[in-house]
Scaffold this motif. Structure first.
Motif, PDB file in Angstrom:
ATOM      1  N   ASP A  42      16.080  18.774  35.599  1.00 29.87           N
ATOM      2  CA  ASP A  42      15.947  18.111  36.898  1.00 29.87           C
ATOM      3  C   ASP A  42      14.568  17.482  37.078  1.00 29.87           C
ATOM      4  OD1 ASP A  42      18.528  18.815  37.551  1.00 29.87           O
ATOM      5  OD2 ASP A  42      17.941  20.576  38.729  1.00 29.87           O
ATOM      6  N   GLU A  43      13.525  18.189  36.655  1.00 30.24           N
ATOM      7  CA  GLU A  43      12.172  17.645  36.795  1.00 30.24           C
ATOM      8  C   GLU A  43      11.962  16.437  35.885  1.00 30.24           C
ATOM      9  OE1 GLU A  43       8.839  20.298  36.817  1.00 30.24           O
ATOM     10  OE2 GLU A  43      10.023  21.881  37.778  1.00 30.24           O
ATOM     11  N   ILE A  44      12.483  16.507  34.670  1.00 31.44           N
ATOM     12  CA  ILE A  44      12.358  15.372  33.746  1.00 31.44           C
ATOM     13  C   ILE A  44      13.127  14.170  34.283  1.00 31.44           C
ATOM     14  CG2 ILE A  44      12.925  14.532  31.428  1.00 31.44           C
ATOM     15  CD1 ILE A  44      12.351  17.401  30.427  1.00 31.44           C
ATOM     16  N   VAL A  45      14.317  14.415  34.813  1.00 29.36           N
ATOM     17  CA  VAL A  45      15.122  13.329  35.375  1.00 29.36           C
ATOM     18  C   VAL A  45      14.423  12.720  36.592  1.00 29.36           C
ATOM     19  CG1 VAL A  45      17.288  12.813  36.582  1.00 29.36           C
ATOM     20  CG2 VAL A  45      17.324  14.098  34.444  1.00 29.36           C
ATOM     21  N   ASP A  46      13.806  13.547  37.433  1.00 25.87           N
ATOM     22  CA  ASP A  46      13.047  13.018  38.575  1.00 25.87           C
ATOM     23  C   ASP A  46      11.921  12.108  38.096  1.00 25.87           C
ATOM     24  OD1 ASP A  46      14.638  14.339  40.403  1.00 25.87           O
ATOM     25  OD2 ASP A  46      13.260  16.033  40.635  1.00 25.87           O
ATOM     26  N   TYR A  47      11.220  12.542  37.055  1.00 29.87           N
ATOM     27  CA  TYR A  47      10.130  11.748  36.479  1.00 29.87           C
ATOM     28  C   TYR A  47      10.660  10.422  35.928  1.00 29.87           C
ATOM     29  CZ  TYR A  47       6.812  10.374  32.834  1.00 29.87           C
ATOM     30  OH  TYR A  47       5.974   9.662  32.013  1.00 29.87           O
ATOM     31  N   LEU A  48      11.746  10.466  35.175  1.00 24.83           N
ATOM     32  CA  LEU A  48      12.327   9.246  34.612  1.00 24.83           C
ATOM     33  C   LEU A  48      12.849   8.319  35.701  1.00 24.83           C
ATOM     34  CD1 LEU A  48      14.263  10.663  31.526  1.00 24.83           C
ATOM     35  CD2 LEU A  48      12.057   9.493  31.557  1.00 24.83           C
ATOM     36  N   TYR A  49      13.428   8.894  36.734  1.00 21.11           N
ATOM     37  CA  TYR A  49      13.962   8.084  37.827  1.00 21.11           C
ATOM     38  C   TYR A  49      12.839   7.366  38.576  1.00 21.11           C
ATOM     39  CZ  TYR A  49      16.934   6.703  41.715  1.00 21.11           C
ATOM     40  OH  TYR A  49      17.617   5.982  42.660  1.00 21.11           O
ATOM     41  N   HIS A  99       3.769  11.293  26.545  1.00 24.94           N
ATOM     42  CA  HIS A  99       4.789  12.277  26.916  1.00 24.94           C
ATOM     43  C   HIS A  99       4.163  13.485  27.609  1.00 24.94           C
ATOM     44  CE1 HIS A  99       7.850  10.227  24.509  1.00 24.94           C
ATOM     45  NE2 HIS A  99       6.917  10.085  23.586  1.00 24.94           N
ATOM     46  N   GLU A 100       2.998  13.310  28.204  1.00 25.50           N
ATOM     47  CA  GLU A 100       2.276  14.432  28.785  1.00 25.50           C
ATOM     48  C   GLU A 100       3.060  15.123  29.894  1.00 25.50           C
ATOM     49  OE1 GLU A 100       0.885  11.356  28.425  1.00 25.50           O
ATOM     50  OE2 GLU A 100      -0.561  11.749  26.823  1.00 25.50           O
ATOM     51  N   VAL A 101       3.734  14.357  30.721  1.00 29.29           N
ATOM     52  CA  VAL A 101       4.492  14.927  31.841  1.00 29.29           C
ATOM     53  C   VAL A 101       5.655  15.769  31.316  1.00 29.29           C
ATOM     54  CG1 VAL A 101       5.892  14.399  33.872  1.00 29.29           C
ATOM     55  CG2 VAL A 101       3.843  13.072  33.396  1.00 29.29           C
ATOM     56  N   VAL A 102       6.375  15.255  30.346  1.00 29.37           N
ATOM     57  CA  VAL A 102       7.512  15.993  29.779  1.00 29.37           C
ATOM     58  C   VAL A 102       7.018  17.255  29.070  1.00 29.37           C
ATOM     59  CG1 VAL A 102       9.410  15.887  28.125  1.00 29.37           C
ATOM     60  CG2 VAL A 102       8.940  13.943  29.596  1.00 29.37           C
ATOM     61  N   LEU A 103       5.915  17.159  28.346  1.00 26.47           N
ATOM     62  CA  LEU A 103       5.348  18.338  27.686  1.00 26.47           C
ATOM     63  C   LEU A 103       4.953  19.395  28.711  1.00 26.47           C
ATOM     64  CD1 LEU A 103       3.121  16.916  24.837  1.00 26.47           C
ATOM     65  CD2 LEU A 103       5.074  18.415  24.622  1.00 26.47           C
ATOM     66  N   ARG A 104       4.330  18.964  29.796  1.00 24.12           N
ATOM     67  CA  ARG A 104       3.945  19.907  30.839  1.00 24.12           C
ATOM     68  C   ARG A 104       5.172  20.619  31.426  1.00 24.12           C
ATOM     69  NH1 ARG A 104       2.101  16.652  34.695  1.00 24.12           N
ATOM     70  NH2 ARG A 104       3.804  17.118  36.095  1.00 24.12           N
ATOM     71  N   LEU A 106       8.145  21.073  29.910  1.00 24.34           N
ATOM     72  CA  LEU A 106       8.705  21.968  28.898  1.00 24.34           C
ATOM     73  C   LEU A 106       7.881  23.244  28.766  1.00 24.34           C
ATOM     74  CD1 LEU A 106       9.731  19.436  26.093  1.00 24.34           C
ATOM     75  CD2 LEU A 106      11.241  20.679  27.651  1.00 24.34           C
ATOM     76  N   LYS A 107       6.566  23.116  28.782  1.00 20.94           N
ATOM     77  CA  LYS A 107       5.702  24.299  28.676  1.00 20.94           C
ATOM     78  C   LYS A 107       5.787  25.164  29.931  1.00 20.94           C
ATOM     79  CE  LYS A 107       2.611  22.315  25.308  1.00 20.94           C
ATOM     80  NZ  LYS A 107       1.287  21.806  24.984  1.00 20.94           N
ATOM     81  N   LYS A 108       5.998  24.543  31.069  1.00 20.84           N
ATOM     82  CA  LYS A 108       6.140  25.271  32.324  1.00 20.84           C
ATOM     83  C   LYS A 108       7.338  26.228  32.260  1.00 20.84           C
ATOM     84  CE  LYS A 108       7.078  24.296  37.217  1.00 20.84           C
ATOM     85  NZ  LYS A 108       7.272  23.192  38.175  1.00 20.84           N
ATOM     86  N   TYR A 109       8.386  25.802  31.588  1.00 19.92           N
ATOM     87  CA  TYR A 109       9.589  26.631  31.475  1.00 19.92           C
ATOM     88  C   TYR A 109       9.663  27.346  30.114  1.00 19.92           C
ATOM     89  CZ  TYR A 109      11.050  24.499  35.783  1.00 19.92           C
ATOM     90  OH  TYR A 109      11.102  24.091  37.092  1.00 19.92           O
ATOM     91  N   ASN A 110       8.538  27.429  29.436  1.00 18.44           N
ATOM     92  CA  ASN A 110       8.430  28.144  28.156  1.00 18.44           C
ATOM     93  C   ASN A 110       9.437  27.653  27.128  1.00 18.44           C
ATOM     94  OD1 ASN A 110       6.329  29.772  29.119  1.00 18.44           O
ATOM     95  ND2 ASN A 110       7.804  31.189  30.030  1.00 18.44           N
ATOM     96  N   TYR A 111       9.539  26.389  27.006  1.00 15.72           N
ATOM     97  CA  TYR A 111      10.487  25.826  26.033  1.00 15.72           C
ATOM     98  C   TYR A 111       9.787  25.056  24.986  1.00 15.72           C
ATOM     99  CZ  TYR A 111      15.239  24.840  24.715  1.00 15.72           C
ATOM    100  OH  TYR A 111      16.428  24.787  24.054  1.00 15.72           O
TER     101      TYR A 111
END
Length: 111
Positions: A42-49, A99-104, A106-111
């Protein structure tokens, strides 16, 4: 079946483009056999949107674009991040610039 999918995509583009973006992103990740937490998605999709809307506004001001151009841009954004996530999870070294936002996220959710 493909014709039905295309018609649904065009309808969703006009009714709810964020839903189209979300479902397409999840589907692209599933094609790569990748599952990430729904909150991260959801967060990645919000960012892309947000990126998509900004580009769409720029196109409107410059009098260019259209439905096909906007749908292609949406697909490009989806594939850009989906391929990055695939490479990030499979390859030990990936180029992370842009890709800093997506990395942040992913790391936030330990993935």
């Amino acid at each position: 079946m493909k014709i039905i999918n295309v018609l649904i995509a065009y309808i969703l583009y006009f009714i709810s483009p964020k839903t189209l973006l979300r479902r397409s992103f999840i589907g692209t990740l599933l094609n790569f056999n990748i599952r990430i937490p729904s909150k991260a998605t959801d967060e990645i999709v919000d960012y892309l949107y947000d990126i998509y809307l900004k580009n769409k506004k720029i196109d409107k001001v410059m009098n260019r674009g259209g439905v096909n151009t906007n749908m292609e841009r949406m697909l490009d954004l989806i594939q850009y991040e989906a391929f990055f996530i695939k490479d990030y999870l499979e390859i030990s070294y990936t180029f992370e610039f842009g890709h800093e936002v997506v990395l942040r996220i992913l790391k936030k959710y330990n993935y």
